[in-house]
Design a protein around this motif. Structure first.
Motif, PDB file in Angstrom:
ATOM      1  N   ALA A  53       0.837  -1.198   0.000  1.00  0.00           N
ATOM      2  CA  ALA A  53       0.000   0.000   0.000  1.00  0.00           C
ATOM      3  C   ALA A  53       0.870   1.246   0.000  1.00  0.00           C
ATOM      4  O   ALA A  53       1.904   1.300   0.668  1.00  0.00           O
ATOM      5  N   SER A  54       0.455   2.242  -0.764  1.00  0.00           N
ATOM      6  CA  SER A  54       1.165   3.512  -0.777  1.00  0.00           C
ATOM      7  C   SER A  54       0.879   4.274   0.516  1.00  0.00           C
ATOM      8  O   SER A  54       0.003   3.904   1.304  1.00  0.00           O
ATOM      9  N   LEU A  55       1.618   5.356   0.725  1.00  0.00           N
ATOM     10  CA  LEU A  55       1.435   6.141   1.939  1.00  0.00           C
ATOM     11  C   LEU A  55       0.027   6.725   1.995  1.00  0.00           C
ATOM     12  O   LEU A  55      -0.629   6.696   3.042  1.00  0.00           O
ATOM     13  N   TRP A  56      -0.454   7.250   0.860  1.00  0.00           N
ATOM     14  CA  TRP A  56      -1.786   7.829   0.835  1.00  0.00           C
ATOM     15  C   TRP A  56      -2.852   6.765   1.110  1.00  0.00           C
ATOM     16  O   TRP A  56      -3.809   7.009   1.842  1.00  0.00           O
ATOM     17  N   THR A  57      -2.672   5.580   0.540  1.00  0.00           N
ATOM     18  CA  THR A  57      -3.635   4.495   0.783  1.00  0.00           C
ATOM     19  C   THR A  57      -3.611   4.061   2.243  1.00  0.00           C
ATOM     20  O   THR A  57      -4.661   3.806   2.848  1.00  0.00           O
ATOM     21  N   SER A  58      -2.424   4.000   2.816  1.00  0.00           N
ATOM     22  CA  SER A  58      -2.314   3.609   4.223  1.00  0.00           C
ATOM     23  C   SER A  58      -2.992   4.627   5.130  1.00  0.00           C
ATOM     24  O   SER A  58      -3.697   4.263   6.082  1.00  0.00           O
ATOM     25  N   VAL A  59      -2.795   5.896   4.819  1.00  0.00           N
ATOM     26  CA  VAL A  59      -3.408   6.938   5.647  1.00  0.00           C
ATOM     27  C   VAL A  59      -4.922   6.922   5.494  1.00  0.00           C
ATOM     28  O   VAL A  59      -5.664   7.003   6.476  1.00  0.00           O
ATOM     29  N   ARG A  60      -5.399   6.783   4.259  1.00  0.00           N
ATOM     30  CA  ARG A  60      -6.839   6.858   3.999  1.00  0.00           C
ATOM     31  C   ARG A  60      -7.584   5.648   4.536  1.00  0.00           C
ATOM     32  O   ARG A  60      -8.684   5.776   5.088  1.00  0.00           O
ATOM     33  N   GLU A  61      -7.006   4.457   4.409  1.00  0.00           N
ATOM     34  CA  GLU A  61      -7.736   3.242   4.750  1.00  0.00           C
ATOM     35  C   GLU A  61      -7.358   2.650   6.109  1.00  0.00           C
ATOM     36  O   GLU A  61      -8.091   1.796   6.620  1.00  0.00           O
ATOM     37  N   VAL A  62      -6.248   3.085   6.686  1.00  0.00           N
ATOM     38  CA  VAL A  62      -5.806   2.518   7.967  1.00  0.00           C
ATOM     39  C   VAL A  62      -5.814   3.563   9.079  1.00  0.00           C
ATOM     40  O   VAL A  62      -6.415   3.353  10.146  1.00  0.00           O
ATOM     41  N   ILE A  63      -5.159   4.688   8.846  1.00  0.00           N
ATOM     42  CA  ILE A  63      -4.961   5.660   9.915  1.00  0.00           C
ATOM     43  C   ILE A  63      -6.211   6.495  10.167  1.00  0.00           C
ATOM     44  O   ILE A  63      -6.681   6.613  11.308  1.00  0.00           O
ATOM     45  N   LEU A  64      -6.777   7.081   9.107  1.00  0.00           N
ATOM     46  CA  LEU A  64      -7.916   7.979   9.291  1.00  0.00           C
ATOM     47  C   LEU A  64      -9.123   7.303   9.941  1.00  0.00           C
ATOM     48  O   LEU A  64      -9.785   7.921  10.789  1.00  0.00           O
ATOM     49  N   PRO A  65      -9.476   6.051   9.591  1.00  0.00           N
ATOM     50  CA  PRO A  65     -10.591   5.421  10.320  1.00  0.00           C
ATOM     51  C   PRO A  65     -10.332   5.274  11.812  1.00  0.00           C
ATOM     52  O   PRO A  65     -11.268   5.351  12.618  1.00  0.00           O
ATOM     53  N   LEU A  66      -9.072   5.091  12.191  1.00  0.00           N
ATOM     54  CA  LEU A  66      -8.761   4.940  13.614  1.00  0.00           C
ATOM     55  C   LEU A  66      -8.867   6.258  14.367  1.00  0.00           C
ATOM     56  O   LEU A  66      -9.254   6.286  15.539  1.00  0.00           O
ATOM     57  N   VAL A  67      -8.487   7.358  13.721  1.00  0.00           N
ATOM     58  CA  VAL A  67      -8.486   8.662  14.393  1.00  0.00           C
ATOM     59  C   VAL A  67      -9.736   9.479  14.059  1.00  0.00           C
ATOM     60  O   VAL A  67      -9.781  10.672  14.373  1.00  0.00           O
ATOM     61  N   SER A  68     -10.729   8.871  13.424  1.00  0.00           N
ATOM     62  CA  SER A  68     -11.944   9.613  13.078  1.00  0.00           C
ATOM     63  C   SER A  68     -12.638  10.213  14.302  1.00  0.00           C
ATOM     64  O   SER A  68     -13.176  11.328  14.212  1.00  0.00           O
ATOM     65  N   PRO A  69     -12.672   9.531  15.464  1.00  0.00           N
ATOM     66  CA  PRO A  69     -13.245  10.202  16.644  1.00  0.00           C
ATOM     67  C   PRO A  69     -12.473  11.454  17.033  1.00  0.00           C
ATOM     68  O   PRO A  69     -13.074  12.457  17.436  1.00  0.00           O
ATOM     69  N   GLY A  70     -11.150  11.406  16.898  1.00  0.00           N
ATOM     70  CA  GLY A  70     -10.354  12.589  17.195  1.00  0.00           C
ATOM     71  C   GLY A  70     -10.608  13.709  16.215  1.00  0.00           C
ATOM     72  O   GLY A  70     -10.644  14.888  16.587  1.00  0.00           O
ATOM     73  N   ILE A  71     -10.804  13.366  14.943  1.00  0.00           N
ATOM     74  CA  ILE A  71     -11.124  14.381  13.940  1.00  0.00           C
ATOM     75  C   ILE A  71     -12.469  15.026  14.255  1.00  0.00           C
ATOM     76  O   ILE A  71     -12.634  16.247  14.134  1.00  0.00           O
ATOM     77  N   ALA A  72     -13.446  14.210  14.659  1.00  0.00           N
ATOM     78  CA  ALA A  72     -14.761  14.756  15.012  1.00  0.00           C
ATOM     79  C   ALA A  72     -14.674  15.688  16.215  1.00  0.00           C
ATOM     80  O   ALA A  72     -15.288  16.765  16.232  1.00  0.00           O
ATOM     81  N   ALA A  73     -13.898  15.290  17.231  1.00  0.00           N
ATOM     82  CA  ALA A  73     -13.744  16.140  18.412  1.00  0.00           C
ATOM     83  C   ALA A  73     -13.041  17.445  18.055  1.00  0.00           C
ATOM     84  O   ALA A  73     -13.440  18.525  18.510  1.00  0.00           O
ATOM     85  N   THR A  74     -12.005  17.370  17.224  1.00  0.00           N
ATOM     86  CA  THR A  74     -11.292  18.573  16.804  1.00  0.00           C
ATOM     87  C   THR A  74     -12.194  19.486  15.995  1.00  0.00           C
ATOM     88  O   THR A  74     -12.191  20.712  16.177  1.00  0.00           O
ATOM     89  N   ALA A  75     -12.973  18.908  15.080  1.00  0.00           N
ATOM     90  CA  ALA A  75     -13.878  19.717  14.263  1.00  0.00           C
ATOM     91  C   ALA A  75     -14.910  20.424  15.123  1.00  0.00           C
ATOM     92  O   ALA A  75     -15.222  21.603  14.895  1.00  0.00           O
ATOM     93  N   LEU A  76     -15.443  19.729  16.123  1.00  0.00           N
ATOM     94  CA  LEU A  76     -16.460  20.347  16.970  1.00  0.00           C
ATOM     95  C   LEU A  76     -15.869  21.481  17.804  1.00  0.00           C
ATOM     96  O   LEU A  76     -16.517  22.527  17.989  1.00  0.00           O
ATOM     97  N   ILE A  77     -14.648  21.312  18.290  1.00  0.00           N
ATOM     98  CA  ILE A  77     -13.986  22.391  19.027  1.00  0.00           C
ATOM     99  C   ILE A  77     -13.802  23.608  18.131  1.00  0.00           C
ATOM    100  O   ILE A  77     -14.055  24.758  18.545  1.00  0.00           O
ATOM    101  N   CYS A  78     -13.385  23.389  16.892  1.00  0.00           N
ATOM    102  CA  CYS A  78     -13.209  24.499  15.944  1.00  0.00           C
ATOM    103  C   CYS A  78     -14.543  25.168  15.629  1.00  0.00           C
ATOM    104  O   CYS A  78     -14.616  26.393  15.485  1.00  0.00           O
ATOM    105  N   VAL A  79     -15.600  24.374  15.504  1.00  0.00           N
ATOM    106  CA  VAL A  79     -16.932  24.928  15.241  1.00  0.00           C
ATOM    107  C   VAL A  79     -17.369  25.836  16.397  1.00  0.00           C
ATOM    108  O   VAL A  79     -17.876  26.943  16.181  1.00  0.00           O
TER     109      VAL A  79
END
Length: 292
Positions: A195-221
């Protein structure tokens, strides 16, 4: 020849009635009562604001406060007729666009500073957080001059740019803490599978940190929606946001408590709905990495 064998005691699984009795006889903790009192104390101003929004001005401005009254929607009708819709749309646009830009810029930066660290990572992190050390009142004059010179005075895009710059440091620090909880071996395993770096980030890393992304987005909102200082100094009519609109209900003469409460209730609803929709990911994101 016979041998006597002692039967091993068998532990019985507690039944449902026994579990209920155990819960009833659970030791009472006074800290739970303290926690409820503190929570109700924090929630009381919000509840009182909503209650006041359904009063007439005469009922809202009484001593002692009037608890029993005839509810009315006159204040909400007056607020809607006064043009709050334009301010809500301006705030929604500035908040949504700035939050999207913050995530687009902050997530890759946080990834680079955690799982793919660069040289002088600590210096980069200090630079991000140092931008929050300058009081905004000290920067408003040069910002006003710059915004005026580039023709963005009383333009919603000026607030989008400033809100993005305001929230990027917070997003980078929050997202970096989430990325640090992801084992680096996951990227190594994905790369070994081709897997390329972009594929690894999109399919492996981002699903794991999606709760953190949601929390960060809500704080920014929340930060963007409630921001007042930039909006009141750089906008006047066309790009007026909801915090600036609420100030217009405060007058030197006359009663305004009920109408201001109605306007504040309408202004708080979008953020409350956003938090309610994202509550599951928000709780997971704020507790991300707390339990190993």
């Amino acid at each position: 020849m016979s041998t006597d064998t002692a039967a091993a005691p068998v532990e019985s699984t507690p039944t449902a009635p026994e579990t209920k009795r155990a819960r009833k006889h659970r030791k009472f903790s006074p800290w739970s009562v303290v926690a409820w009192i503190v929570a109700l104390g924090f929630f009381f101003p919000v509840a009182w604001m909503v209650l006041t929004a359904f009063k007439q001005e005469g009922d809202a401005y009484t001593t002692p406060p009037k608890l029993f009254f005839t509810p009315t929607l006159d204040q909400f009708k007056a607020v809607l007729d006064s043009g709050i819709g334009t301010a809500l749309l301006n705030s929604a646009f500035a908040t949504a666009m700035s939050t999207i830009l913050v995530l687009v810029l902050g997530v890759p930066a946080a990834f680079a500073l955690s799982l793919r660290p660069v040289r002088k990572t600590k210096d980069a992190l200090f630079f991000f957080i140092s931008t929050k050390m300058l009081p905004i009142v000290a920067a408003i004059i040069p910002l006003y001059v710059i915004v005026n010179d580039i023709g963005l005075l009383d333009n919603i895009w000026a607030l989008v740019i400033l809100y993005t710059a305001m929230n990027v440091p917070i997003a980078v620090w929050m997202m970096r803490s989430f990325f640090l909880e992801v084992p680096g071996e996951l990227l190594e395993a994905a790369s070994m599978d081709g897997a390329s770096l972009w594929t690894s980030v999109r399919e492996v890393i981002l699903p794991l940190v999606s709760p953190g992304i949601a929390a960060t987005a809500l704080i920014c909102v929340i930060f963007s929606w409630n921001e007042f200082f930039f909006a009141v100094n750089l906008t006047a009519v066309q790009a007026q946001t909801i915090p600036v609109f609420l100030v217009g209900f405060i007058t030197g003469e006359g009663l305004y408590w009920a109408r201001l409460s109605a306007a504040a209730t309408l202004a708080a609803l979008p953020v409350i709905l956003a938090g309610w929709i994202a509550q599951n990911k928000l709780v997971r994101g704020l507790s991300f990495g707390a339990i190993k």
